[in-house]
Design a protein around this motif. Structure first.
Motif, PDB file in Angstrom:
ATOM      1  N   TYR A 115       0.563  -1.714 -43.229  1.00 45.97           N
ATOM      2  CA  TYR A 115       1.470  -2.857 -43.036  1.00 45.97           C
ATOM      3  C   TYR A 115       2.429  -2.999 -44.212  1.00 45.97           C
ATOM      4  N   ASP A 116       1.881  -2.973 -45.431  1.00 45.06           N
ATOM      5  CA  ASP A 116       2.710  -3.122 -46.627  1.00 45.06           C
ATOM      6  C   ASP A 116       3.692  -1.960 -46.782  1.00 45.06           C
ATOM      7  N   TYR A 117       3.238  -0.765 -46.457  1.00 49.28           N
ATOM      8  CA  TYR A 117       4.123   0.399 -46.602  1.00 49.28           C
ATOM      9  C   TYR A 117       5.310   0.303 -45.639  1.00 49.28           C
ATOM     10  N   LEU A 118       5.049  -0.055 -44.383  1.00 46.92           N
ATOM     11  CA  LEU A 118       6.145  -0.190 -43.415  1.00 46.92           C
ATOM     12  C   LEU A 118       7.088  -1.319 -43.832  1.00 46.92           C
ATOM     13  N   LYS A 119       6.518  -2.400 -44.360  1.00 41.14           N
ATOM     14  CA  LYS A 119       7.355  -3.500 -44.844  1.00 41.14           C
ATOM     15  C   LYS A 119       8.233  -3.051 -46.010  1.00 41.14           C
ATOM     16  N   SER A 120       7.668  -2.222 -46.880  1.00 42.63           N
ATOM     17  CA  SER A 120       8.441  -1.740 -48.036  1.00 42.63           C
ATOM     18  C   SER A 120       9.623  -0.878 -47.603  1.00 42.63           C
ATOM     19  N   LYS A 121       9.511  -0.304 -46.407  1.00 40.95           N
ATOM     20  CA  LYS A 121      10.600   0.492 -45.846  1.00 40.95           C
ATOM     21  C   LYS A 121      11.476  -0.334 -44.898  1.00 40.95           C
ATOM     22  N   ARG A 122      11.252  -1.662 -44.932  1.00 37.38           N
ATOM     23  CA  ARG A 122      11.997  -2.600 -44.082  1.00 37.38           C
ATOM     24  C   ARG A 122      11.833  -2.287 -42.599  1.00 37.38           C
ATOM     25  N   LEU A 123      10.637  -1.844 -42.246  1.00 39.40           N
ATOM     26  CA  LEU A 123      10.331  -1.542 -40.854  1.00 39.40           C
ATOM     27  C   LEU A 123       9.478  -2.657 -40.268  1.00 39.40           C
ATOM     28  N   THR A 124      10.041  -3.377 -39.334  1.00 44.65           N
ATOM     29  CA  THR A 124       9.304  -4.417 -38.631  1.00 44.65           C
ATOM     30  C   THR A 124       8.952  -3.910 -37.232  1.00 44.65           C
ATOM     31  N   ALA A 125       7.983  -4.549 -36.623  1.00 40.60           N
ATOM     32  CA  ALA A 125       7.587  -4.165 -35.271  1.00 40.60           C
ATOM     33  C   ALA A 125       8.735  -4.327 -34.280  1.00 40.60           C
ATOM     34  N   GLU A 126       9.639  -5.251 -34.563  1.00 49.17           N
ATOM     35  CA  GLU A 126      10.820  -5.439 -33.699  1.00 49.17           C
ATOM     36  C   GLU A 126      11.617  -4.143 -33.600  1.00 49.17           C
ATOM     37  N   LEU A 127      11.636  -3.368 -34.673  1.00 50.40           N
ATOM     38  CA  LEU A 127      12.410  -2.131 -34.701  1.00 50.40           C
ATOM     39  C   LEU A 127      11.705  -0.978 -34.004  1.00 50.40           C
ATOM     40  N   TYR A 128      10.393  -0.836 -34.226  1.00 50.39           N
ATOM     41  CA  TYR A 128       9.727   0.370 -33.730  1.00 50.39           C
ATOM     42  C   TYR A 128       8.839   0.151 -32.507  1.00 50.39           C
ATOM     43  N   ALA A 129       8.482  -1.110 -32.215  1.00 45.08           N
ATOM     44  CA  ALA A 129       7.501  -1.339 -31.151  1.00 45.08           C
ATOM     45  C   ALA A 129       8.052  -2.068 -29.937  1.00 45.08           C
ATOM     46  N   PHE A 130       9.319  -2.488 -29.986  1.00 46.34           N
ATOM     47  CA  PHE A 130       9.865  -3.295 -28.895  1.00 46.34           C
ATOM     48  C   PHE A 130       9.690  -2.635 -27.523  1.00 46.34           C
ATOM     49  N   PRO A 131      10.084  -1.361 -27.337  1.00 46.33           N
ATOM     50  CA  PRO A 131       9.927  -0.760 -25.995  1.00 46.33           C
ATOM     51  C   PRO A 131       8.476  -0.695 -25.537  1.00 46.33           C
ATOM     52  N   SER A 132       7.567  -0.404 -26.456  1.00 47.86           N
ATOM     53  CA  SER A 132       6.152  -0.282 -26.091  1.00 47.86           C
ATOM     54  C   SER A 132       5.541  -1.622 -25.707  1.00 47.86           C
ATOM     55  N   VAL A 133       5.976  -2.699 -26.371  1.00 54.30           N
ATOM     56  CA  VAL A 133       5.509  -4.031 -25.990  1.00 54.30           C
ATOM     57  C   VAL A 133       6.126  -4.431 -24.661  1.00 54.30           C
ATOM     58  N   LEU A 134       7.419  -4.243 -24.520  1.00 52.27           N
ATOM     59  CA  LEU A 134       8.157  -4.652 -23.319  1.00 52.27           C
ATOM     60  C   LEU A 134       7.599  -4.009 -22.059  1.00 52.27           C
ATOM     61  N   THR A 135       7.249  -2.739 -22.138  1.00 52.43           N
ATOM     62  CA  THR A 135       6.843  -1.982 -20.943  1.00 52.43           C
ATOM     63  C   THR A 135       5.336  -1.758 -20.850  1.00 52.43           C
ATOM     64  N   ILE A 136       4.562  -2.404 -21.696  1.00 52.91           N
ATOM     65  CA  ILE A 136       3.107  -2.186 -21.737  1.00 52.91           C
ATOM     66  C   ILE A 136       2.817  -0.685 -21.890  1.00 52.91           C
ATOM     67  N   CYS A 137       3.554  -0.053 -22.769  1.00 50.03           N
ATOM     68  CA  CYS A 137       3.410   1.372 -23.116  1.00 50.03           C
ATOM     69  C   CYS A 137       3.781   2.326 -21.983  1.00 50.03           C
ATOM     70  N   ALA A 138       4.345   1.823 -20.887  1.00 51.42           N
ATOM     71  CA  ALA A 138       4.706   2.708 -19.781  1.00 51.42           C
ATOM     72  C   ALA A 138       5.885   3.610 -20.125  1.00 51.42           C
ATOM     73  N   CYS A 139       6.578   3.318 -21.221  1.00 53.35           N
ATOM     74  CA  CYS A 139       7.736   4.120 -21.629  1.00 53.35           C
ATOM     75  C   CYS A 139       7.335   5.357 -22.421  1.00 53.35           C
ATOM     76  N   THR A 140       6.065   5.480 -22.791  1.00 48.32           N
ATOM     77  CA  THR A 140       5.611   6.601 -23.623  1.00 48.32           C
ATOM     78  C   THR A 140       4.941   7.653 -22.752  1.00 48.32           C
ATOM     79  N   PRO A 141       5.517   8.845 -22.659  1.00 48.67           N
ATOM     80  CA  PRO A 141       4.906   9.884 -21.821  1.00 48.67           C
ATOM     81  C   PRO A 141       3.649  10.452 -22.486  1.00 48.67           C
ATOM     82  N   PRO A 142       2.865  11.226 -21.700  1.00 49.01           N
ATOM     83  CA  PRO A 142       3.046  11.580 -20.284  1.00 49.01           C
ATOM     84  C   PRO A 142       2.492  10.507 -19.351  1.00 49.01           C
TER      85      PRO A 142
END
Length: 274
Positions: free
Chosen positions: A160-187
């Motif tokens: 958590y701290d490392y991603l924060k230090s890189k200014r990476l929030t879940a809004e940036l990297y996890a939005f599609p996976s939350v929105l689609t209940i992971c249906a966007c990630t193949p296979p």
């Protein structure tokens, strides 16, 4: 382009998955007459938004495209729009319209069921499992993203701290996976296995499933100078590993946080508490 009308009925052998999903979603009522009457109402107000999304639904997944016709997806989404006009979730301000991501949420149902079964299963799923995910403001999605941050901090504060230090929030990297209940990630076959788990134990666990996906590439993330390069597109889903990690991780959450996690897809008051 004309509105897609109902095709001639095709024989379809029910699968164990389709039967189980209907049981888990409490689909006790399936009416061909009712579904056809909804489809015959034609284009709902949201039709243009629906058409803007359907053609790109899982567009790179050959298996999905071989099984599901775009016209079927259009009909299910339009029928849902008609069926939910002037309806809302009891005792809340939740109502339904078409929003971003609803096309992808419908895709797994059409992949594993007949079109009519998919409509009723999808309807129960949206109304009962994640109604706040499909509000115009995507309230449930944004709440889920905030909870992901809190859960990650409890489960793995170093990551958590490392991603924060890189200014990476879940809004940036996890939005599609939350929105689609992971249906966007193949296979797609792995998505179906993950959804077996989520429909059985609760859609809220998708938030922990995303953290589990991070954990599976934790070493790479922690050693990468620009971890967002790894997170722009999540690695291919491995449902078995994700589920095992999710079961392990959920035990690390305090009861109060887990309670908010459980309620966030349907309870508007959760947003005020995080």
């Amino acid at each position: 382009m004309h509105f897609p009308t109902m095709p001639k009925a095709k024989p379809n052998k029910p699968t164990i998955r389709s039967k189980c999903w209907k049981l888990l979603l409490e689909v006790h009522h399936v009416s061909a007459q009712e579904y056809i009457s909804l489809v015959k109402q034609g284009k709902p107000q949201e039709y243009n938004k629906i058409r803007d999304d359907t053609f790109r639904t899982l567009a790179t997944d050959r298996k999905f495209l071989d099984v599901v016709e775009e016209d079927s997806l259009i009909r299910v989404l339009c029928a849902f729009a008609w069926s939910t006009q002037a309806t809302s979730v009891q005792d809340t301000d939740v109502s339904f319209t078409y929003v971003q991501g609803m096309n992808v949420l419908a895709a797994p149902f059409l992949y594993t069921m007949t079109e009519m079964e998919a409509f009723y299963s999808y309807s129960n799923f949206i109304k009962n499992c994640c109604p706040l995910y499909v509000q115009p403001t995507l309230q449930g999605v944004h709440c889920g993203i905030k909870l992901l941050e809190e859960c990650l901090r409890k489960i793995d504060v170093q990551l958590y701290d490392y991603l924060k230090s890189k200014r990476l929030t879940a809004e940036l990297y996890a939005f599609p996976s939350v929105l689609t209940i992971c249906a966007c990630t193949p296979p797609l076959d792995q998505v179906m296995q993950l959804w077996d788990f989520l429909l059985a134990w609760g859609i809220h666990l998708n938030i922990i499933c995303i953290i589990a996906q991070l954990h599976l590439i934790r070493d790479e993330l922690m050693s990468h100078a620009s971890p967002m390069k790894l997170l722009r597109i999540f690695p291919d889903l491995n449902a078995g590993k994700v589920i095992r990690e999710t079961i392990r991780m959920v035990k690390l959450l305090p009861d109060e946080l887990y309670d908010l996690l459980v309620r966030h897809p349907y309870d508007p008051t959760v947003a005020e508490k995080i």
